[in-house]
Write a protein that holds these residues in place. Structure first.
Motif, PDB file in Angstrom:
ATOM      1  N   LEU A   1      -0.121  23.727  51.689  1.00 51.80           N
ATOM      2  CA  LEU A   1       0.888  23.093  50.840  1.00 51.80           C
ATOM      3  C   LEU A   1       1.128  21.695  51.380  1.00 51.80           C
ATOM      4  N   ASN A   2       0.758  20.704  50.587  1.00 55.41           N
ATOM      5  CA  ASN A   2       0.975  19.322  51.002  1.00 55.41           C
ATOM      6  C   ASN A   2       2.377  18.917  50.595  1.00 55.41           C
ATOM      7  N   ILE A   3       3.256  18.734  51.574  1.00 55.18           N
ATOM      8  CA  ILE A   3       4.618  18.255  51.255  1.00 55.18           C
ATOM      9  C   ILE A   3       4.838  16.904  51.932  1.00 55.18           C
TER      10      ILE A   3
ATOM     11  N   THR B   1      -9.839  20.855  50.991  1.00 55.36           N
ATOM     12  CA  THR B   1     -10.030  20.067  49.770  1.00 55.36           C
ATOM     13  C   THR B   1      -8.940  19.000  49.679  1.00 55.36           C
ATOM     14  N   LYS B   2      -9.168  18.045  48.835  1.00 57.00           N
ATOM     15  CA  LYS B   2      -8.112  17.100  48.456  1.00 57.00           C
ATOM     16  C   LYS B   2      -6.952  17.890  47.856  1.00 57.00           C
ATOM     17  N   SER B   3      -5.762  17.336  47.888  1.00 58.74           N
ATOM     18  CA  SER B   3      -4.626  18.032  47.273  1.00 58.74           C
ATOM     19  C   SER B   3      -4.788  18.030  45.756  1.00 58.74           C
ATOM     20  N   ILE B   4      -4.743  19.229  45.206  1.00 59.37           N
ATOM     21  CA  ILE B   4      -4.953  19.407  43.767  1.00 59.37           C
ATOM     22  C   ILE B   4      -3.587  19.535  43.088  1.00 59.37           C
TER      23      ILE B   4
ATOM     24  N   SER C   1      -3.818   5.986  58.776  1.00 60.05           N
ATOM     25  CA  SER C   1      -4.553   7.079  59.428  1.00 60.05           C
ATOM     26  C   SER C   1      -5.497   6.478  60.456  1.00 60.05           C
ATOM     27  N   GLY C   2      -5.998   7.318  61.354  1.00 59.51           N
ATOM     28  CA  GLY C   2      -6.911   6.827  62.384  1.00 59.51           C
ATOM     29  C   GLY C   2      -6.225   6.756  63.736  1.00 59.51           C
ATOM     30  N   PRO C   3      -6.903   6.176  64.733  1.00 58.71           N
ATOM     31  CA  PRO C   3      -6.464   6.318  66.123  1.00 58.71           C
ATOM     32  C   PRO C   3      -5.088   5.749  66.432  1.00 58.71           C
TER      33      PRO C   3
ATOM     34  N   ALA D   1     -10.178  17.349  57.353  1.00 61.98           N
ATOM     35  CA  ALA D   1      -8.861  17.258  56.702  1.00 61.98           C
ATOM     36  C   ALA D   1      -9.014  16.894  55.223  1.00 61.98           C
ATOM     37  N   ALA D   2      -7.916  17.019  54.483  1.00 59.80           N
ATOM     38  CA  ALA D   2      -7.915  16.844  53.027  1.00 59.80           C
ATOM     39  C   ALA D   2      -8.304  15.427  52.624  1.00 59.80           C
ATOM     40  N   MET D   3      -9.278  15.334  51.743  1.00 61.21           N
ATOM     41  CA  MET D   3      -9.640  14.064  51.104  1.00 61.21           C
ATOM     42  C   MET D   3     -10.626  14.284  49.951  1.00 61.21           C
TER      43      MET D   3
ATOM     44  N   TYR E   1      -9.404  16.202  61.162  1.00 60.72           N
ATOM     45  CA  TYR E   1      -9.501  14.740  61.042  1.00 60.72           C
ATOM     46  C   TYR E   1     -10.194  14.384  59.745  1.00 60.72           C
ATOM     47  N   PHE E   2      -9.861  13.210  59.227  1.00 60.83           N
ATOM     48  CA  PHE E   2     -10.613  12.634  58.114  1.00 60.83           C
ATOM     49  C   PHE E   2     -11.145  11.245  58.464  1.00 60.83           C
ATOM     50  N   THR E   3     -10.272  10.346  58.927  1.00 61.41           N
ATOM     51  CA  THR E   3     -10.705   8.968  59.170  1.00 61.41           C
ATOM     52  C   THR E   3     -11.871   8.918  60.168  1.00 61.41           C
ATOM     53  N   GLY E   4     -11.848   9.766  61.166  1.00 60.00           N
ATOM     54  CA  GLY E   4     -12.941   9.812  62.142  1.00 60.00           C
ATOM     55  C   GLY E   4     -14.271  10.168  61.496  1.00 60.00           C
TER      56      GLY E   4
ATOM     57  N   TYR F   1       0.214  19.465  61.417  1.00 57.54           N
ATOM     58  CA  TYR F   1       1.007  18.297  61.836  1.00 57.54           C
ATOM     59  C   TYR F   1       0.018  17.195  62.166  1.00 57.54           C
ATOM     60  N   GLY F   2      -0.385  16.360  61.223  1.00 55.46           N
ATOM     61  CA  GLY F   2       0.197  16.179  59.956  1.00 55.46           C
ATOM     62  C   GLY F   2      -0.591  15.184  59.119  1.00 55.46           C
ATOM     63  N   ASN F   3       0.203  14.586  58.294  1.00 51.65           N
ATOM     64  CA  ASN F   3      -0.348  13.645  57.316  1.00 51.65           C
ATOM     65  C   ASN F   3      -0.394  12.221  57.889  1.00 51.65           C
TER      66      ASN F   3
ATOM     67  N   GLY G   1      -4.486  13.829  62.818  1.00 49.23           N
ATOM     68  CA  GLY G   1      -3.973  12.458  62.845  1.00 49.23           C
ATOM     69  C   GLY G   1      -4.543  11.698  64.017  1.00 49.23           C
ATOM     70  N   GLY G   2      -5.622  10.958  63.748  1.00 41.66           N
ATOM     71  CA  GLY G   2      -6.133  10.040  64.761  1.00 41.66           C
ATOM     72  C   GLY G   2      -7.261  10.539  65.620  1.00 41.66           C
ATOM     73  N   VAL G   3      -7.755  11.746  65.370  1.00 42.50           N
ATOM     74  CA  VAL G   3      -8.862  12.235  66.201  1.00 42.50           C
ATOM     75  C   VAL G   3     -10.149  11.504  65.802  1.00 42.50           C
TER      76      VAL G   3
ATOM     77  N   VAL H   1       1.502  24.805  55.886  1.00 42.07           N
ATOM     78  CA  VAL H   1       2.267  23.706  55.319  1.00 42.07           C
ATOM     79  C   VAL H   1       1.947  22.446  56.112  1.00 42.07           C
ATOM     80  N   LYS H   2       1.623  21.378  55.369  1.00 35.93           N
ATOM     81  CA  LYS H   2       1.240  20.118  56.024  1.00 35.93           C
ATOM     82  C   LYS H   2       2.428  19.175  56.005  1.00 35.93           C
ATOM     83  N   ILE H   3       2.851  18.778  57.197  1.00 34.26           N
ATOM     84  CA  ILE H   3       4.092  18.015  57.310  1.00 34.26           C
ATOM     85  C   ILE H   3       3.815  16.570  57.721  1.00 34.26           C
TER      86      ILE H   3
HETATM   87  C1  LIG Z   1      -8.214   8.193  51.378  1.00 35.97           C
HETATM   88  C2  LIG Z   1      -7.408   9.342  51.903  1.00 35.97           C
HETATM   89  C3  LIG Z   1      -7.033  10.371  51.046  1.00 35.97           C
HETATM   90  C4  LIG Z   1      -6.275  11.443  51.518  1.00 35.97           C
HETATM   91  N1  LIG Z   1      -5.922  12.456  50.667  1.00 35.97           N
HETATM   92  C5  LIG Z   1      -5.155  13.489  51.140  1.00 35.97           C
HETATM   93  C6  LIG Z   1      -4.765  14.544  50.275  1.00 35.97           C
HETATM   94  O1  LIG Z   1      -5.132  14.616  49.109  1.00 35.97           O
HETATM   95  N2  LIG Z   1      -3.972  15.512  50.801  1.00 35.97           N
HETATM   96  C7  LIG Z   1      -3.535  15.523  52.098  1.00 35.97           C
HETATM   97  O2  LIG Z   1      -2.829  16.441  52.524  1.00 35.97           O
HETATM   98  N3  LIG Z   1      -3.933  14.534  52.930  1.00 35.97           N
HETATM   99  C8  LIG Z   1      -4.706  13.525  52.486  1.00 35.97           C
HETATM  100  N4  LIG Z   1      -5.086  12.536  53.338  1.00 35.97           N
HETATM  101  C9  LIG Z   1      -4.593  12.579  54.748  1.00 35.97           C
HETATM  102  C10 LIG Z   1      -5.634  13.188  55.692  1.00 35.97           C
HETATM  103  O3  LIG Z   1      -5.992  14.500  55.322  1.00 35.97           O
HETATM  104  C11 LIG Z   1      -5.093  13.200  57.144  1.00 35.97           C
HETATM  105  O4  LIG Z   1      -3.989  14.065  57.221  1.00 35.97           O
HETATM  106  C12 LIG Z   1      -4.642  11.827  57.606  1.00 35.97           C
HETATM  107  O5  LIG Z   1      -5.553  10.836  57.178  1.00 35.97           O
HETATM  108  C13 LIG Z   1      -4.501  11.750  59.140  1.00 35.97           C
HETATM  109  O6  LIG Z   1      -5.701  12.157  59.781  1.00 35.97           O
HETATM  110  P1  LIG Z   1      -6.839  11.128  60.250  1.00 35.97           P
HETATM  111  O7  LIG Z   1      -6.184  10.099  61.112  1.00 35.97           O
HETATM  112  O8  LIG Z   1      -7.828  11.974  60.989  1.00 35.97           O
HETATM  113  O9  LIG Z   1      -7.420  10.559  59.004  1.00 35.97           O
HETATM  114  C14 LIG Z   1      -5.870  11.475  52.889  1.00 35.97           C
HETATM  115  C15 LIG Z   1      -6.264  10.449  53.754  1.00 35.97           C
HETATM  116  C16 LIG Z   1      -7.030   9.376  53.281  1.00 35.97           C
HETATM  117  C17 LIG Z   1      -7.433   8.288  54.243  1.00 35.97           C
END
Ligand SMILES: Cc1cc2nc3c(=O)[nH]c(=O)nc-3n(C[C@H](O)[C@H](O)[C@H](O)COP(=O)(O)O)c2cc1C
Length: 331
Positions: free
Chosen positions: A171-173, A89-92, A255-257, A67-69, A305-308, A236-238, A284-286, A208-210
């Motif tokens: 699209l990050n909204i 990628t991170k949201s630009i 974010s996270g579990p 996921a985006a970070m 996932y990102f936090t995982g 689905y989702g942020n 979200g939370g995987v 689209v990311k909701i």
């Molecule tokens: C430090 C950090 C930065 C993030 N930056 C973005 C971002 O730039 N754009 C975006 O759509 N989501 C961003 N996210 C959200 C993650 O992509 C993800 O949707 C969210 O953390 C839920 O998933 P997770 O529980 O697996 O982390 C960010 C999350 C973290 C923790």
């Protein structure tokens, strides 16, 4: 082998990274990720036609998405060799953004396990520098470029500009820690115009990311607006907005579990309500293979996932792939 490596990372996270101040842990984690050529190790990837999925018509070697970070090209290149079926990628944004002042990320440990709360505020180098840094990045797996804007024109212009380097555009909204995008969820009519303009500007499929904070608005206005605009993918989702006095903004995205049950519910409801009209990315939370499997069973086309990635390390994607293959019909 994979489970031994995963256990070793857990010990490293629990014993070292989680005890350091967050900024130090981030610096160490990202330096290791840049320095260690983990992506050259064949151990992380698992190619099998039974794992392939299509997202908005784009073929992914498997349904596991980072996921985006990250916007750093070296980290994105590494991540492409760590088992993921696509990397986001991170949201630009149009202009460079320094992000919110420190502290902008803290740990949040709940009964569900280790998570994060961030008010990163889109720290990114801005469109021009980002595009220059992406030159030469080999897409070993599809690259999903995330963009964030304030106006309809922002989204259309950003999408047009990143299309040449993207396999998909997101699209990050929904990021909860800045007014920049979060309020889109409260302006559905204007949003529809923004989505239409962005979709028209894109030569690649758009997602689209909701936000999990607006389930009713998502179902009644935002997803229908996306479908009407010709957008076929919903992420689905942020992170979920929470108050957090330790952060500079006193609030951030959890974010996270702890957010996994809501993700599962949102994916299940969205699939039931919109049927085959959508490809759904469940994010979200995987942080374990069984959660990825549960989301796919609930109707997700892919999971993110990102936090995982931080708390469970680079082995999680491969562990998920092993779990998916173990239940796939024999070739
Ligand atoms: C430090 C950090 C930065 C993030 N930056 C973005 C971002 O730039 N754009 C975006 O759509 N989501 C961003 N996210 C959200 C993650 O992509 C993800 O949707 C969210 O953390 C839920 O998933 P997770 O529980 O697996 O982390 C960010 C999350 C973290 C923790």
């Amino acid at each position: 082998m994979v489970s031994v490596a995963a256990a070793a990372y857990r010990a490293f996270y629990g014993g070292v990274l989680s005890r350091l101040p967050e900024q130090t842990a981030i610096r160490i984690g990202q330096s290791l990720l840049r320095a260690l050529p983990l992506d050259r190790c064949p151990f992380f990837t698992l190619r099998d036609p039974r794992l392939e999925v299509t997202l908005g018509g784009v073929r992914l070697p498997n349904p596991v998405i980072l996921a985006a970070m990250y916007y750093d090209a070296r980290i994105l290149a590494r991540a492409m060799g760590l088992g993921f079926g696509a990397v986001t990628t991170k949201s630009i944004t149009r202009q460079p953004r320094p992000g919110h002042p420190l502290p902008n990320l803290v740990r949040s440990v709940t009964a569900a396990g280790p998570g994060l709360v961030n008010c990163n505020g889109f720290q990114n180098p801005g469109l021009d520098a980002f595009l220059a840094s992406m030159r030469g990045l080999r897409h070993r797996v599809p690259l999903i470029v995330s963009v964030a804007g304030e106006s309809e024109e922002d989204y259309a212009d950003l999408v047009r500009a990143v299309t040449p380097i993207a396999d998909l555009v997101e699209l990050n909204i929904s990021s909860p820690n800045t007014k920049l995008v979060y309020t889109w969820s409260e302006r559905p009519r204007q949003l529809r115009e923004a989505l239409e303009g962005a979709r028209r500007a894109a030569a690649v499929p758009v997602s689209v990311k909701i936000s999990p904070d607006f389930p009713d608005e998502n179902e009644r206005h935002i997803i229908p607006a996306a479908i009407a605009a010709g957008i076929q993918i919903v992420n689905y989702g942020n992170a979920r907005r929470v108050d957090e006095p330790r952060l500079s903004q006193k609030a951030g995205g959890l974010s996270g579990p702890a957010i996994f049950p809501a993700t599962l519910d949102n994916v299940r409801r969205t699939r039931k309500r919109f049927g085959a009209a959508l490809d759904i990315v469940g994010t979200g939370g995987v942080d374990a293979p069984d959660k990825a499997v549960a989301l796919l069973d609930a109707g997700a086309t892919a999971i993110g996932y990102f936090t995982g990635f931080v708390t469970r390390g680079p082995f999680l994607a491969r562990r998920i792939l092993d779990a998916l293959l173990a239940r796939a019909p024999r070739a």
